[in-house]
Design a protein around this motif. Structure first.
Motif, PDB file in Angstrom:
ATOM      1  N   THR A 244      -1.801  -2.042 -16.898  1.00 23.67           N
ATOM      2  CA  THR A 244      -1.382  -1.970 -18.296  1.00 23.67           C
ATOM      3  C   THR A 244       0.135  -1.896 -18.401  1.00 23.67           C
ATOM      4  O   THR A 244       0.737  -2.515 -19.284  1.00 23.67           O
ATOM      5  N   LEU A 245       0.740  -1.179 -17.475  1.00 23.35           N
ATOM      6  CA  LEU A 245       2.193  -0.997 -17.479  1.00 23.35           C
ATOM      7  C   LEU A 245       2.924  -2.254 -17.026  1.00 23.35           C
ATOM      8  O   LEU A 245       3.892  -2.683 -17.665  1.00 23.35           O
ATOM      9  N   ARG A 246       2.462  -2.842 -15.927  1.00 24.46           N
ATOM     10  CA  ARG A 246       3.127  -4.010 -15.340  1.00 24.46           C
ATOM     11  C   ARG A 246       2.095  -5.091 -14.990  1.00 24.46           C
ATOM     12  O   ARG A 246       1.809  -5.332 -13.816  1.00 24.46           O
ATOM     13  N   PRO A 247       1.513  -5.754 -15.992  1.00 19.87           N
ATOM     14  CA  PRO A 247       0.525  -6.799 -15.685  1.00 19.87           C
ATOM     15  C   PRO A 247       1.135  -7.980 -14.938  1.00 19.87           C
ATOM     16  O   PRO A 247       0.406  -8.765 -14.319  1.00 19.87           O
ATOM     17  N   ASP A 248       2.466  -8.120 -15.004  1.00 22.30           N
ATOM     18  CA  ASP A 248       3.133  -9.196 -14.268  1.00 22.30           C
ATOM     19  C   ASP A 248       3.194  -8.924 -12.779  1.00 22.30           C
ATOM     20  O   ASP A 248       3.307  -9.851 -11.967  1.00 22.30           O
ATOM     21  N   LEU A 249       3.101  -7.645 -12.396  1.00 27.26           N
ATOM     22  CA  LEU A 249       3.213  -7.239 -10.995  1.00 27.26           C
ATOM     23  C   LEU A 249       1.856  -6.853 -10.409  1.00 27.26           C
ATOM     24  O   LEU A 249       1.518  -7.242  -9.291  1.00 27.26           O
ATOM     25  N   ILE A 250       1.075  -6.079 -11.145  1.00 28.00           N
ATOM     26  CA  ILE A 250      -0.262  -5.648 -10.713  1.00 28.00           C
ATOM     27  C   ILE A 250      -1.256  -6.557 -11.413  1.00 28.00           C
ATOM     28  O   ILE A 250      -1.672  -6.315 -12.545  1.00 28.00           O
ATOM     29  N   LEU A 251      -1.648  -7.628 -10.729  1.00 30.60           N
ATOM     30  CA  LEU A 251      -2.384  -8.713 -11.391  1.00 30.60           C
ATOM     31  C   LEU A 251      -3.874  -8.437 -11.539  1.00 30.60           C
ATOM     32  O   LEU A 251      -4.460  -8.658 -12.594  1.00 30.60           O
ATOM     33  N   ASP A 252      -4.502  -7.967 -10.465  1.00 32.44           N
ATOM     34  CA  ASP A 252      -5.952  -7.790 -10.461  1.00 32.44           C
ATOM     35  C   ASP A 252      -6.305  -6.743  -9.404  1.00 32.44           C
ATOM     36  O   ASP A 252      -5.458  -6.366  -8.582  1.00 32.44           O
ATOM     37  N   PRO A 253      -7.552  -6.251  -9.408  1.00 32.50           N
ATOM     38  CA  PRO A 253      -7.931  -5.207  -8.439  1.00 32.50           C
ATOM     39  C   PRO A 253      -7.733  -5.623  -6.986  1.00 32.50           C
ATOM     40  O   PRO A 253      -7.362  -4.804  -6.143  1.00 32.50           O
ATOM     41  N   GLU A 254      -7.965  -6.898  -6.676  1.00 33.44           N
ATOM     42  CA  GLU A 254      -7.858  -7.345  -5.295  1.00 33.44           C
ATOM     43  C   GLU A 254      -6.409  -7.273  -4.805  1.00 33.44           C
ATOM     44  O   GLU A 254      -6.135  -6.741  -3.714  1.00 33.44           O
ATOM     45  N   SER A 255      -5.473  -7.797  -5.604  1.00 30.46           N
ATOM     46  CA  SER A 255      -4.074  -7.751  -5.184  1.00 30.46           C
ATOM     47  C   SER A 255      -3.548  -6.320  -5.185  1.00 30.46           C
ATOM     48  O   SER A 255      -2.707  -5.953  -4.362  1.00 30.46           O
ATOM     49  N   PHE A 256      -4.075  -5.490  -6.102  1.00 26.07           N
ATOM     50  CA  PHE A 256      -3.682  -4.080  -6.119  1.00 26.07           C
ATOM     51  C   PHE A 256      -4.091  -3.384  -4.826  1.00 26.07           C
ATOM     52  O   PHE A 256      -3.297  -2.658  -4.217  1.00 26.07           O
ATOM     53  N   GLU A 257      -5.339  -3.591  -4.393  1.00 28.55           N
ATOM     54  CA  GLU A 257      -5.807  -2.973  -3.151  1.00 28.55           C
ATOM     55  C   GLU A 257      -4.991  -3.481  -1.959  1.00 28.55           C
ATOM     56  O   GLU A 257      -4.685  -2.727  -1.038  1.00 28.55           O
ATOM     57  N   HIS A 258      -4.627  -4.740  -2.007  1.00 24.96           N
ATOM     58  CA  HIS A 258      -3.815  -5.327  -0.934  1.00 24.96           C
ATOM     59  C   HIS A 258      -2.452  -4.641  -0.879  1.00 24.96           C
ATOM     60  O   HIS A 258      -1.982  -4.250   0.210  1.00 24.96           O
ATOM     61  N   MET A 259      -1.831  -4.432  -2.039  1.00 28.00           N
ATOM     62  CA  MET A 259      -0.523  -3.777  -2.096  1.00 28.00           C
ATOM     63  C   MET A 259      -0.623  -2.302  -1.707  1.00 28.00           C
ATOM     64  O   MET A 259       0.285  -1.755  -1.072  1.00 28.00           O
ATOM     65  N   ALA A 260      -1.722  -1.658  -2.094  1.00 29.63           N
ATOM     66  CA  ALA A 260      -1.856  -0.213  -1.891  1.00 29.63           C
ATOM     67  C   ALA A 260      -2.228   0.158  -0.463  1.00 29.63           C
ATOM     68  O   ALA A 260      -2.083   1.323  -0.064  1.00 29.63           O
ATOM     69  N   GLU A 261      -2.672  -0.799   0.337  1.00 24.64           N
ATOM     70  CA  GLU A 261      -3.218  -0.495   1.662  1.00 24.64           C
ATOM     71  C   GLU A 261      -2.270   0.290   2.567  1.00 24.64           C
ATOM     72  O   GLU A 261      -2.694   1.213   3.266  1.00 24.64           O
ATOM     73  N   PRO A 262      -0.953   0.000   2.594  1.00 22.14           N
ATOM     74  CA  PRO A 262      -0.078   0.765   3.502  1.00 22.14           C
ATOM     75  C   PRO A 262       0.236   2.179   3.010  1.00 22.14           C
ATOM     76  O   PRO A 262       0.689   3.019   3.799  1.00 22.14           O
ATOM     77  N   ASN A 263       0.015   2.455   1.718  1.00 25.91           N
ATOM     78  CA  ASN A 263       0.522   3.697   1.129  1.00 25.91           C
ATOM     79  C   ASN A 263      -0.032   4.979   1.745  1.00 25.91           C
ATOM     80  O   ASN A 263       0.718   5.942   1.929  1.00 25.91           O
ATOM     81  N   PRO A 264      -1.328   5.071   2.065  1.00 22.16           N
ATOM     82  CA  PRO A 264      -1.817   6.310   2.701  1.00 22.16           C
ATOM     83  C   PRO A 264      -1.083   6.617   4.007  1.00 22.16           C
ATOM     84  O   PRO A 264      -0.808   7.786   4.310  1.00 22.16           O
ATOM     85  N   PHE A 265      -0.737   5.596   4.778  1.00 24.37           N
ATOM     86  CA  PHE A 265      -0.023   5.808   6.040  1.00 24.37           C
ATOM     87  C   PHE A 265       1.430   6.204   5.785  1.00 24.37           C
ATOM     88  O   PHE A 265       1.989   7.035   6.508  1.00 24.37           O
ATOM     89  N   ILE A 266       2.029   5.620   4.743  1.00 22.31           N
ATOM     90  CA  ILE A 266       3.393   6.008   4.380  1.00 22.31           C
ATOM     91  C   ILE A 266       3.411   7.462   3.932  1.00 22.31           C
ATOM     92  O   ILE A 266       4.310   8.237   4.296  1.00 22.31           O
ATOM     93  N   ASN A 267       2.396   7.874   3.161  1.00 19.92           N
ATOM     94  CA  ASN A 267       2.297   9.275   2.740  1.00 19.92           C
ATOM     95  C   ASN A 267       2.130  10.201   3.942  1.00 19.92           C
ATOM     96  O   ASN A 267       2.695  11.302   3.975  1.00 19.92           O
ATOM     97  N   GLN A 268       1.337   9.763   4.909  1.00 18.16           N
ATOM     98  CA  GLN A 268       1.169  10.556   6.130  1.00 18.16           C
ATOM     99  C   GLN A 268       2.499  10.721   6.853  1.00 18.16           C
ATOM    100  O   GLN A 268       2.835  11.819   7.325  1.00 18.16           O
ATOM    101  N   ALA A 269       3.251   9.644   6.951  1.00 21.98           N
ATOM    102  CA  ALA A 269       4.551   9.702   7.629  1.00 21.98           C
ATOM    103  C   ALA A 269       5.471  10.702   6.935  1.00 21.98           C
ATOM    104  O   ALA A 269       6.169  11.492   7.592  1.00 21.98           O
ATOM    105  N   VAL A 270       5.471  10.698   5.607  1.00 25.55           N
ATOM    106  CA  VAL A 270       6.287  11.650   4.855  1.00 25.55           C
ATOM    107  C   VAL A 270       5.855  13.081   5.165  1.00 25.55           C
ATOM    108  O   VAL A 270       6.685  13.974   5.383  1.00 25.55           O
ATOM    109  N   ASP A 271       4.537  13.309   5.196  1.00 21.88           N
ATOM    110  CA  ASP A 271       4.029  14.660   5.481  1.00 21.88           C
ATOM    111  C   ASP A 271       4.437  15.123   6.878  1.00 21.88           C
ATOM    112  O   ASP A 271       4.778  16.305   7.075  1.00 21.88           O
ATOM    113  N   TYR A 272       4.405  14.226   7.850  1.00 22.83           N
ATOM    114  CA  TYR A 272       4.800  14.595   9.210  1.00 22.83           C
ATOM    115  C   TYR A 272       6.285  14.951   9.266  1.00 22.83           C
ATOM    116  O   TYR A 272       6.676  15.906   9.949  1.00 22.83           O
ATOM    117  N   VAL A 273       7.118  14.181   8.563  1.00 23.40           N
ATOM    118  CA  VAL A 273       8.553  14.477   8.552  1.00 23.40           C
ATOM    119  C   VAL A 273       8.801  15.821   7.878  1.00 23.40           C
ATOM    120  O   VAL A 273       9.640  16.611   8.316  1.00 23.40           O
TER     121      VAL A 273
END
Length: 592
Positions: free
Chosen positions: A290-319
């Motif tokens: 709703t905020l950025r329909p030009d960037l977040i197009l559909d659920p499939e591309s969203f899941e594709h973009m979001a896939e690295p984020n849990p690991f990035i969050n883990q890295a932040v927690d370790y630091v």
């Protein structure tokens, strides 16, 4: 390669002999015979011309002026005001608020974004309303902001939260009720412009219904009126601020459709929510789409973009952890992020990602470098440009909540009923074959059971007798639509069997006894006030009746509580304990 004898040099300003108004900078030299050619950057594009077509702009020293130091500083200040940069904040000291550095993080993120749209998902009490005001102030310093729309839950309108907070920024807003909003829509329909006297307005989600959005047609008893979604041209606000934006997470509701309509035609948009966001969830997709329909197009591309984020969050927690092996574990987490499909396509080719990994591998990282690494790794988050997340633990000197879990065991009969309900739910799900409405309904029934078994019977009664309304269903934090007749009829016999078992339960309630002990202990303290929340009205009514019978001075506020009663209950809750009409315990639903 360019020859030394080229007529013009890189970066030199030239213009066309045939049309001196066409002017640009040399960005490339193509040597050749009989004459050299030059690439010129003009009006956002690169054009190629022969040397004979161009002439160098006169760079004589006649136009140079010599300034005193004070005048030069004044000139630089004037340039910054006229052409705002990304390194200067104009919202500093621009309001009657204390200077709190972290509240300027979303301001910087907002002005540096490729599009003025941001989701502020800060923790409770961090100051999202102030942050929104600072962003508004910053925008006003950079562009002409004339029209502002704030959308929020009705209780915030009743308590004038936004009106009061915006006065700190010298902004004055008008609350729109149903009649005034209808007037604005009619004026927009007839005149093509939103009424000038309603350029800064606040309206509640509760105004969005079918007639407001789609109008009333020839089949209606009322005079035919155009709906909000039919307006052409649509209303175009300079900025739309949506508070508690998680209320629009269901795309099938009138609330979502109305908010999306306003956002689609706004210059800038700001979403605020304190509800914890599980990255990768469907709710987050809906908000960002709703905020950025030009960037977040559909659920499939969203899941594709979001896939690295849990690991990035883990890295932040370790630091953050500073454990002896944090560098090894952080590197492993970053490698996992890079091994995802998005990571292989984007992160592996990101110089900043490679710099971070190289620096961690070098070791001997100082405390200041480690803190900076946290910020740098967070910036790798694929949605970092459109989400600001400040948690209470990141602030430092702040009141920290200390949650404690009170474990209460079911009685034997209660546990048997709960287990039977889970079995019935599993049986129903196995026969549904994707009936989403029934799935949501059974999930909500199970959640009501966990909330309060003795609130389950009236809840089931209301489902069977169609006494539930959309507001009470939404209060249950349900992401699905209100269940229709067909969905209820398909599982009616099973609901009736559950209802029969609930009515035969022993009235002894160990969970209520545990709550009574907590309230009793709290009443012995100097600050004896208690605010108790539940997603279910039936739980709240059950508690209200029992606590009132216990002699507790208790009040109840839910989404259906009238505004004047809501204000009166709040005043009584704020009163001193010595007053006879004071409330010591106040029960709330989420919407309440």
């Amino acid at each position: 390669m360019a020859e030394v004898s080229a007529e013009f040099s890189l970066g030199q300003i030239v213009f066309l002999n045939s049309n001196p108004s066409v002017k640009g900078a040399i960005v490339g030299i193509l040597s050749g015979k009989p004459e050299n050619r030059f690439k010129v950057f003009v009006d956002g594009n690169t054009q190629t011309y022969y040397a004979s077509q161009l002439k160098a702009e006169d760079q004589s020293n006649d136009d140079f002026q010599f300034f005193s130091c004070d005048r030069f500083h004044a000139y630089l200040t004037a340039l910054q005001i006229r052409y705002p940069g990304l390194s200067t904040l104009y919202s500093l000291n621009a309001a009657r608020v204390d200077f709190i550095p972290y509240q300027f993080r979303p301001v910087l993120r907002f002005i540096r974004s490729d599009r003025p749209r941001l989701l502020i998902a800060d923790g409770v009490g961090v100051g999202k309303t102030i942050e929104a005001g600072l962003i508004l102030r910053e925008l006003q310093a950079r562009r002409d902001i004339r029209s502002i729309l704030i959308i929020c839950p009705r209780p915030l309108v009743t308590e004038r939260k936004w009106q009061i907070e915006m006065k700190r920024f010298e902004e004055h807003f008008t609350h729109l009720d149903g009649g005034t909003l209808r007037y604005c829509i009619n004026e927009m329909d007839m005149e093509g412009e939103w009424p000038a006297q309603y350029q800064r307005v606040i309206l509640p989600y509760s105004l969005f219904d079918e007639i407001l959005l789609y109008g009333s047609g020839a089949g209606s008893k009322r005079k035919s009126r155009r709906g909000l979604l039919d307006l052409d041209p649509p209303p175009r606000f300079d900025i739309v601020i949506v508070d508690e934006a998680h209320h629009i997470r269901n795309q099938d509701t009138y609330t979502h459709k109305a908010v999306r309509f306003f956002c689609d035609h706004a210059e800038a948009v700001l979403f605020l929510t304190a509800t914890p966001i599980q990255l990768g969830s469907h709710d987050l997709f809906v908000l960002l789409n709703t905020l950025r329909p030009d960037l977040i197009l559909d659920p499939e591309s969203f899941e594709h973009m979001a896939e690295p984020n849990p690991f990035i969050n883990q890295a932040v927690d370790y630091v953050r952890s500073r454990e002896p092996d944090w560098t090894i574990r952080a590197t492993e987490a970053l490698d996992q992020a890079a091994s995802t499909a998005w990571g292989q396509a984007i992160l592996r080719h990101n110089p900043e990602f490679n710099r971070i990994e190289d620096r961690i591998a070098e070791g001997s990282i100082t405390s200041d470098e480690r803190i900076q690494l946290i910020t740098d790794i967070e910036a790798l988050h694929t949605f970092s440009g459109i989400i600001n997340r400040t948690r209470r633990r990141d602030i430092g000197d702040f009141t920290i909540r200390k949650p404690e879990t009170v474990i209460v065991e079911f009685t034997a009969d209660q546990k048997q009923l709960h287990d039977e309900l889970l079995q019935i739910q599993a049986e129903i799900f196995s026969k549904l074959h994707g009936d989403v409405n029934v799935t949501f309904m059974m999930t909500t029934i199970r959640r009501q059971t966990a909330s309060c078994l003795f609130g389950l019977a009236p809840f089931l009664d209301d489902i069977l007798n169609r006494h539930l309304d959309e507001l009470s269903w939404e209060e249950a934090d349900n992401a699905g639509m209100l269940p229709g007749s067909r969905a209820i009829e398909s599982i009616k016999p099973r609901i009736q069997s559950i209802l029969s078992r609930v009515r035969s339960l022993d009235p002894y309630d160990p969970k209520l006894d545990a709550l009574r002990n907590i309230i009793r202990d709290k009443q012995a303290l100097k600050n004896n006030k208690i605010m108790l929340f539940s997603s279910f009205r039936h739980t709240l009514h059950y508690l209200f009746e029992h606590l009132r019978d216990d002699g507790i001075r208790v009040g109840l506020i839910h989404g259906g509580t009238p505004d004047d009663e809501r204000i009166e209950l709040r005043k009584r809750f704020e009163g001193s304990r010595e007053r006879d009409d004071t409330l010591d315990v106040l029960l709330f639903s989420e919407i309440g």
